[in-house]
Structure formats: C-alpha cells, structure tokens
Write a protein that holds these residues in place. Structure first.
Motif, PDB file in Angstrom:
ATOM      1  N   GLN A 116      24.560  31.517  38.711  1.00  0.00           N
ATOM      2  CA  GLN A 116      23.109  31.454  38.523  1.00  0.00           C
ATOM      3  C   GLN A 116      22.449  32.823  38.678  1.00  0.00           C
ATOM      4  OE1 GLN A 116      22.076  28.611  41.531  1.00  0.00           O
ATOM      5  NE2 GLN A 116      22.874  26.852  40.385  1.00  0.00           N
ATOM      6  N   SER A 117      23.099  33.717  39.407  1.00  0.00           N
ATOM      7  CA  SER A 117      22.503  35.017  39.723  1.00  0.00           C
ATOM      8  C   SER A 117      22.937  36.130  38.780  1.00  0.00           C
ATOM      9  CB  SER A 117      22.870  35.412  41.161  1.00  0.00           C
ATOM     10  OG  SER A 117      22.501  34.425  42.088  1.00  0.00           O
ATOM     11  N   THR A 119      22.516  37.050  35.693  1.00  0.00           N
ATOM     12  CA  THR A 119      21.600  37.768  34.810  1.00  0.00           C
ATOM     13  C   THR A 119      20.697  38.737  35.562  1.00  0.00           C
ATOM     14  OG1 THR A 119      20.042  35.911  34.940  1.00  0.00           O
ATOM     15  CG2 THR A 119      21.572  35.949  33.070  1.00  0.00           C
ATOM     16  N   THR A 120      20.354  38.407  36.790  1.00  0.00           N
ATOM     17  CA  THR A 120      19.450  39.264  37.564  1.00  0.00           C
ATOM     18  C   THR A 120      20.168  40.099  38.621  1.00  0.00           C
ATOM     19  OG1 THR A 120      19.015  37.423  39.082  1.00  0.00           O
ATOM     20  CG2 THR A 120      17.498  37.722  37.230  1.00  0.00           C
ATOM     21  N   ARG A 121      21.289  39.579  39.142  1.00  0.00           N
ATOM     22  CA  ARG A 121      22.018  40.293  40.206  1.00  0.00           C
ATOM     23  C   ARG A 121      23.522  40.188  39.949  1.00  0.00           C
ATOM     24  NH1 ARG A 121      20.489  37.440  45.469  1.00  0.00           N
ATOM     25  NH2 ARG A 121      21.545  39.215  46.426  1.00  0.00           N
ATOM     26  N   PRO A 122      24.005  40.850  38.902  1.00  0.00           N
ATOM     27  CA  PRO A 122      25.428  40.723  38.547  1.00  0.00           C
ATOM     28  C   PRO A 122      26.376  41.215  39.635  1.00  0.00           C
ATOM     29  CG  PRO A 122      24.404  42.522  37.341  1.00  0.00           C
ATOM     30  CD  PRO A 122      23.290  41.758  37.995  1.00  0.00           C
TER      31      PRO A 122
END
Length: 367
Positions: A116-117, A119-122
């Motif tokens: 879930q993360s 895209t923003t926190r690879p």
C-alpha cells in the motif's frame, strides 16, 4: 486491563554526566518476579523496540530490532501481540503452532502495508526487523526468534550461575546458518557473499530471517529504482529470507534464576557468560541499565576512547560506535507471592510514534 506508559524513561545518569540517549525503568512486577528494561539509542531514528505485557497468570516479552528504518519494528510492536491473543483465544491456549501462525500473519500484514505504501514510500520495501518473543504461561516458557536478537537463561549450578542460550542466531556470520541458506539455493552461487568484512545475503543483509525485507522475499518488491541502490539487478527467483521462527518450549525449573532478552547491539559487545555474570553479581535495581552500560563501555574500549566521550556522541554519528541496544531482564522467583505485586499490570513500549493500548485480562487462555 494493561496500561500503556507513554512517558519517556528516566535518564540513567545524573545531570552533567548523563547520556541523553540512554533510558531505563525501575523494577516492575511480572507474574513470576520482577523485570528491568534499558535502551540506548545510536541510530538517527530509534530502530529498536521493546515491550513487556503482564497479567497475574502470564508474561509477554518482545524485542524488535529494526534495520533500514523503524517502520517494521514499530509495526510489530503494534500488531504481534493482538494477533497472538486472537489465535490463542481461537485455539484454546498458547502453543508453538499459535506462535508460528502469529508470526506469519504479522509478516503478511506488514507486507500488505508495504504494498500500500509503495507509490509514496517505496523505501519501506527494504525495511525489516528481527523479532524475539518470550512468553511465560503456566510455568512454561516459549521463546520464538527471527534474526539475531537473543534470549539467554541464567541457571543456578551449586553456588554459581551458568549461561544457557535459548534462541538461535539467524545470522550468516554463523557457519551453520550460512550453510542452511546456501542449501536452500543450490542454483545461486552468490546467495551468500563475503563483502565489507562480513558474510551477507546477496551482499546486503546478515540476518536470514525477519519480518519485512519485502524486496528479498517477493519479486514484486524487487524492482528498480529501489533495488538498484544495492547493486543487485538479477531477478529474485525465490525468497532469500523467511519469517519462519525458531521456537523453544521449556518447563521452568527452580534453578532457573533469570532471563535476558536483548537486541544484537548488546551481544555484539558482551558474551552470554559475561552478561549472566553481571546480573548474578549485582543487585536487581538498575540491572538492565548496568548491562547496557557495560556494552557501551566495551564499544568505547574497542575504539580506544573514553566512555564519557562516547556518550557525548550524538545519535546517527553514534551508530559508527555501537548499535541501538534494548535489554529486558526477567527475574524468575518461582513464587505465586509475586503475583500480589501486580497491582498495576503494565506495558512498556519504546517508540516515539502513537500506538494502541493493548488489553489483557487475567484468564490463562488469553495467552
């Protein structure tokens, strides 16, 4: 109902000579005695997490040594115990199978969080945590471990004490573990390589089991641009790390005096025997703090510097000298009288992020 203490731990030393990154608690009661906690921070963000949850009939201890960031260790702190409660309730009590299911579900839930993360926190795909758990229920001790945090028992023999290791270090620095990983990947001659003076899986990480480290477990997380930073561009054929815990079950005996649960930062500088000897020869108050200080003093000695100079080094920079260290010492008094001391059932959690308040009633089936 378990209470949650958010306040900072009392600083270990007095003004003028204190280490601002070192905290501890006083002695607290648990079902079979007393426990002591101490933590020293070295990383820019504290990656170690530790917790103790107690009731009159059971005690839960967790040491979660994060790497790559604090997200995985914080996630475990918030989720592993409630998941363990759920499975124990469904199956009528604690067992090795319940513990394995709990570790597996915690892993799966964290991998969902990573997905879930992305895209923003690879970067969370490269975050993981060792996970050491101890549970005492009905005078039986369960120790489950992923990674190289360690549980050690101090056992009385005549008028002295001996150290007995209760957990397995899943670290490829250990030849047996290195061979274990290589045997699982016979078609990959480079699954374990010697680099920067140590053995590492894919030249990246030393531990072979953890919660997280998604990029070493699932191909969907093993992609550019995240993975390029490690210089490893080959596709992941299969997971090179697992979240399968090693578990020990032991009936506690009258000669079992105390347990030490600690992250790798302690064992990097103290042997099992040295840690047990310190506890055996010193009074209970401040005992976890004493172990942490002994480890930091040894780190200073190795770097040929004075302890008082090392403790002035700031977090982040401090990591060049020693790792985050979390220590929990559990005294085993083998007396139901200790239950009367549990007027306040407590949980300590070392984190600067908000966490849920856990609940645990006194029924033995809760664990």
């Amino acid at each position: 109902m378990l209470e949650f203490w958010r306040r900072p731990l009392e600083t270990c030393f007095g003004a003028g000579g204190s280490d601002a990154l070192l905290w501890h608690t006083g002695l607290k009661p648990h079902a079979l005695g007393e426990y002591s906690i101490a933590i020293v921070q070295a990383n820019s963000s504290l990656e170690d997490q530790g917790q103790v949850l107690t009731s009159p009939s059971a005690t839960f201890v967790g040491i979660y040594d994060g790497h790559g960031g604090p997200e995985a260790s914080r996630f475990i702190t918030n989720n592993l115990f409630p998941i363990l409660q759920k499975f124990a309730s469904e199956e009528g009590g604690l067992s090795e199978d319940v513990i394995k299911k709990s570790f597996n579900e915690t892993e799966e839930e964290f991998l969902k969080f990573v997905k879930q993360s992305l895209t923003t926190r690879p970067q969370v795909a490269s975050v993981g945590s060792c996970c050491l758990v101890g549970v005492i229920s009905n005078n039986v001790l369960y120790v489950a471990n992923l990674g190289d945090s360690r549980a050690v028992l101090g056992r009385k023999v005549n008028c002295s004490v001996v150290a007995e290791r209760l957990s397995t270090d899943h670290n490829v620095a250990v030849e047996e573990i290195r061979k274990e990983v290589m045997a699982l990947h016979p078609d990959d001659a480079h699954v374990v390589v010697y680099t920067q003076g140590v053995w590492r899986i894919k030249g990246i990480i030393q531990v072979s089991r953890s919660i997280g480290d998604a990029f070493l477990k699932k191909p969907e997380f093993n992609r550019d641009p995240l993975f390029q930073q490690f210089g490893y561009l080959l596709p992941l054929k299969r997971p090179v790390m697992t979240a399968e815990p090693s578990i020990l079950t032991r009936k506690l005996k009258p000669d079992d005096m105390f347990l030490i649960f600690a992250s790798d930062g302690l064992w990097e500088h103290l042997t099992d025997e040295a840690a047990v000897d310190i506890i055996f020869k010193n009074p209970r108050p401040g005992i976890a703090k004493r172990l942490v200080r002994a480890a930091v003093e040894e780190a200073a000695r190795k770097k040929e510097m004075r302890y008082k100079d090392l403790i002035r080094v700031e977090k982040g920079v401090r990591r060049h000298f020693h790792d985050d260290i979390t220590v929990i010492v559990m005294y085993l008094d083998h007396s139901q009288d200790s239950v009367s001391g549990l007027k306040r059932h407590g949980v300590y959690d070392c984190t600067d992020a908000p966490v849920d308040i856990f609940s645990l009633n006194a029924d033995k089936d809760d664990l």
